[in-house]
Motif scaffolding. Sequence first.
Motif, PDB file in Angstrom:
ATOM      1  N   TRP A 155      -0.601  -6.307 -13.123  1.00  0.00           N
ATOM      2  CA  TRP A 155      -0.005  -5.006 -12.808  1.00  0.00           C
ATOM      3  C   TRP A 155      -0.973  -4.109 -12.045  1.00  0.00           C
ATOM      4  N   SER A 156      -2.250  -4.182 -12.344  1.00  0.00           N
ATOM      5  CA  SER A 156      -3.207  -3.334 -11.634  1.00  0.00           C
ATOM      6  C   SER A 156      -3.266  -3.719 -10.154  1.00  0.00           C
ATOM      7  N   GLY A 157      -3.194  -4.999  -9.871  1.00  0.00           N
ATOM      8  CA  GLY A 157      -3.178  -5.446  -8.472  1.00  0.00           C
ATOM      9  C   GLY A 157      -1.907  -5.039  -7.772  1.00  0.00           C
ATOM     10  N   ALA A 158      -0.788  -5.094  -8.486  1.00  0.00           N
ATOM     11  CA  ALA A 158       0.481  -4.666  -7.892  1.00  0.00           C
ATOM     12  C   ALA A 158       0.449  -3.175  -7.586  1.00  0.00           C
ATOM     13  N   ALA A 159      -0.129  -2.379  -8.474  1.00  0.00           N
ATOM     14  CA  ALA A 159      -0.247  -0.937  -8.227  1.00  0.00           C
ATOM     15  C   ALA A 159      -1.166  -0.668  -7.035  1.00  0.00           C
ATOM     16  N   LEU A 160      -2.246  -1.420  -6.940  1.00  0.00           N
ATOM     17  CA  LEU A 160      -3.168  -1.276  -5.813  1.00  0.00           C
ATOM     18  C   LEU A 160      -2.477  -1.646  -4.498  1.00  0.00           C
ATOM     19  N   ALA A 161      -1.709  -2.732  -4.508  1.00  0.00           N
ATOM     20  CA  ALA A 161      -0.986  -3.143  -3.306  1.00  0.00           C
ATOM     21  C   ALA A 161       0.075  -2.113  -2.923  1.00  0.00           C
ATOM     22  N   ALA A 162       0.755  -1.529  -3.899  1.00  0.00           N
ATOM     23  CA  ALA A 162       1.757  -0.495  -3.619  1.00  0.00           C
ATOM     24  C   ALA A 162       1.095   0.753  -3.038  1.00  0.00           C
ATOM     25  N   ALA A 163      -0.071   1.120  -3.561  1.00  0.00           N
ATOM     26  CA  ALA A 163      -0.791   2.275  -3.028  1.00  0.00           C
ATOM     27  C   ALA A 163      -1.250   2.012  -1.600  1.00  0.00           C
ATOM     28  N   ALA A 164      -1.717   0.801  -1.330  1.00  0.00           N
ATOM     29  CA  ALA A 164      -2.139   0.446   0.030  1.00  0.00           C
ATOM     30  C   ALA A 164      -0.947   0.457   0.984  1.00  0.00           C
TER      31      ALA A 164
END
Length: 106
Positions: free
Chosen positions: A12-21
Amino acid sequence: MTLGLEPGGAGWSGAALAAAAAGAYWVHASRSPARLGLKVLRAAGAAALALAVLRPAIAVRETAMRKPRLLILLDAGAAMRGKSGAGTRWEQATAWLEKARARIAA
């Protein structure tokens, strides 16, 4: 056979990072005077970065029917050494297992 897409290491942390990017890219692309070709290249780079962070994996699952394993335990205690009919209970149990081995294995 079933195919599935599973997240690799980031979760989930990677998904949030990808969404922010992706959000940051969208804001930048809407304000940038760059041509369409450059915007497409930037989007491809952002998508590649998101995939590198998320590390998705394709999982292939096949269902196979097979017999369950069976474990037969015999007690070697004093009660099994007692006489019962023709021989000891231990001898009767091992003789039954030898006779029933083919049916158990089938």
